[in-house]
Design a protein around this motif. Structure first.
Motif, PDB file in Angstrom:
ATOM      1  N   THR A  71       3.448   4.221  -7.693  1.00 41.40           N
ATOM      2  CA  THR A  71       4.699   4.245  -6.797  1.00 41.40           C
ATOM      3  C   THR A  71       4.874   2.757  -6.092  1.00 41.40           C
ATOM      4  O   THR A  71       3.887   2.212  -5.342  1.00 41.40           O
ATOM      5  N   LEU A  72       6.092   2.048  -6.331  1.00 35.41           N
ATOM      6  CA  LEU A  72       6.282   0.621  -6.081  1.00 35.41           C
ATOM      7  C   LEU A  72       7.630   0.798  -5.007  1.00 35.41           C
ATOM      8  O   LEU A  72       8.457   1.405  -5.566  1.00 35.41           O
ATOM      9  N   LEU A  73       7.707  -0.075  -4.068  1.00 38.57           N
ATOM     10  CA  LEU A  73       8.985  -0.167  -3.204  1.00 38.57           C
ATOM     11  C   LEU A  73       9.599  -1.509  -3.728  1.00 38.57           C
ATOM     12  O   LEU A  73       8.945  -2.644  -3.790  1.00 38.57           O
ATOM     13  N   ALA A  84      21.372   2.699  -8.786  1.00 38.68           N
ATOM     14  CA  ALA A  84      20.033   3.120  -8.474  1.00 38.68           C
ATOM     15  C   ALA A  84      19.442   4.113  -9.250  1.00 38.68           C
ATOM     16  O   ALA A  84      19.200   5.321  -8.968  1.00 38.68           O
ATOM     17  N   ASP A  85      19.204   3.504 -10.439  1.00 35.98           N
ATOM     18  CA  ASP A  85      18.807   4.482 -11.647  1.00 35.98           C
ATOM     19  C   ASP A  85      17.982   3.833 -12.574  1.00 35.98           C
ATOM     20  O   ASP A  85      17.658   2.469 -12.394  1.00 35.98           O
ATOM     21  N   GLU A 105      16.918   5.478  -4.463  1.00 34.30           N
ATOM     22  CA  GLU A 105      17.348   4.840  -3.396  1.00 34.30           C
ATOM     23  C   GLU A 105      16.786   5.257  -2.120  1.00 34.30           C
ATOM     24  O   GLU A 105      17.003   6.433  -1.792  1.00 34.30           O
ATOM     25  N   VAL A 106      15.910   4.425  -1.382  1.00 36.58           N
ATOM     26  CA  VAL A 106      15.456   5.094  -0.252  1.00 36.58           C
ATOM     27  C   VAL A 106      16.269   5.863   0.717  1.00 36.58           C
ATOM     28  O   VAL A 106      15.979   6.800   1.574  1.00 36.58           O
ATOM     29  N   TRP A 112      22.233   0.617  -5.579  1.00 31.57           N
ATOM     30  CA  TRP A 112      21.273  -0.301  -4.891  1.00 31.57           C
ATOM     31  C   TRP A 112      21.833  -1.687  -4.626  1.00 31.57           C
ATOM     32  O   TRP A 112      21.698  -2.661  -5.514  1.00 31.57           O
ATOM     33  N   GLY A 113      22.192  -1.652  -3.282  1.00 30.09           N
ATOM     34  CA  GLY A 113      23.043  -2.707  -2.737  1.00 30.09           C
ATOM     35  C   GLY A 113      22.054  -4.001  -2.233  1.00 30.09           C
ATOM     36  O   GLY A 113      20.803  -3.733  -1.926  1.00 30.09           O
ATOM     37  N   ARG A 114      22.572  -4.889  -1.935  1.00 32.46           N
ATOM     38  CA  ARG A 114      21.815  -6.152  -1.376  1.00 32.46           C
ATOM     39  C   ARG A 114      21.049  -5.835  -0.095  1.00 32.46           C
ATOM     40  O   ARG A 114      21.559  -5.280   0.703  1.00 32.46           O
ATOM     41  N   GLY A 115      19.583  -5.772  -0.183  1.00 33.62           N
ATOM     42  CA  GLY A 115      18.892  -5.804   1.079  1.00 33.62           C
ATOM     43  C   GLY A 115      18.389  -4.394   0.799  1.00 33.62           C
ATOM     44  O   GLY A 115      17.525  -3.981   1.773  1.00 33.62           O
ATOM     45  N   ASP A 116      18.834  -3.386   0.085  1.00 35.17           N
ATOM     46  CA  ASP A 116      18.444  -2.143  -0.164  1.00 35.17           C
ATOM     47  C   ASP A 116      17.181  -2.057  -0.744  1.00 35.17           C
ATOM     48  O   ASP A 116      16.896  -2.822  -1.605  1.00 35.17           O
ATOM     49  N   VAL A 117      16.191  -0.923  -0.395  1.00 36.93           N
ATOM     50  CA  VAL A 117      15.148  -0.804  -0.989  1.00 36.93           C
ATOM     51  C   VAL A 117      15.154   0.492  -2.193  1.00 36.93           C
ATOM     52  O   VAL A 117      15.466   1.589  -1.519  1.00 36.93           O
ATOM     53  N   VAL A 118      14.592   0.526  -3.030  1.00 41.35           N
ATOM     54  CA  VAL A 118      14.455   1.554  -3.973  1.00 41.35           C
ATOM     55  C   VAL A 118      12.724   1.969  -4.123  1.00 41.35           C
ATOM     56  O   VAL A 118      11.974   1.044  -4.202  1.00 41.35           O
TER      57      VAL A 118
END
Length: 149
Positions: A71-73, A84-85, A105-106, A112-118
């Motif tokens: 599992t990676l962020l 986000a897939d 998507e967290v 998955w926008g700019r600055g967002d984390v998945v």
């Protein structure tokens, strides 16, 4: 004088016809090259504006031997939003392409926008003890993460 006028006129007309045919071919060729350059420029702009960073801590337990998952962020640090897939990421573990990849998507957003984390979960099964390397590729951007199982 009349003897040279008719052959000169025939040669002039033939030259005009030949020039028209050549210019038609050149216009089509230049148009095709121009369209190809435009398309490649658009693809290059997409690749340049895409950037991600793996923000998981290499010292943290990213591999769960009970589930066989890594599992990676991953944070989107580029200019473009991404889906986000799993279709947007190619994942390789120790040089082997992985197909059992889930991207979430967290915040639960569909994009998955700019600055967002998945959260990227890779089903890999049992891993041997030691160092392992995950490589993520998305639209030309490559990130490498090394961890110990």
């Amino acid at each position: 004088m009349a003897d040279s006028t008719i052959p000169s006129l025939v040669m002039f007309i033939a030259s005009i016809i030949l020039a028209a045919a050549v210019s038609g071919v050149l216009i089509n060729t230049v148009g095709g090259v121009s369209r190809a350059v435009d398309a490649q420029g658009g693809d290059l702009a997409t690749n340049i504006e895409t950037d991600v960073e793996i923000i998981s801590d290499a010292g943290s337990p990213v591999y769960d031997d009970g589930t066989g998952e890594v599992t990676l962020l991953v944070k989107n640090t580029g200019q473009r939003s991404l889906p986000a897939d799993a279709t947007v990421l190619d994942v390789m573990l120790d040089g082997q392409y992985q197909t059992d990849v889930t991207v979430t998507e967290v915040t639960g957003a569909p994009e998955w926008g700019r600055g967002d984390v998945v959260e990227v979960v890779v089903g890999v099964g049992p891993l041997g003890a030691g160092d392992h390397r995950v490589k993520l590729v998305t639209r030309g951007d490559e990130e490498v993460f090394t961890f110990r199982a």
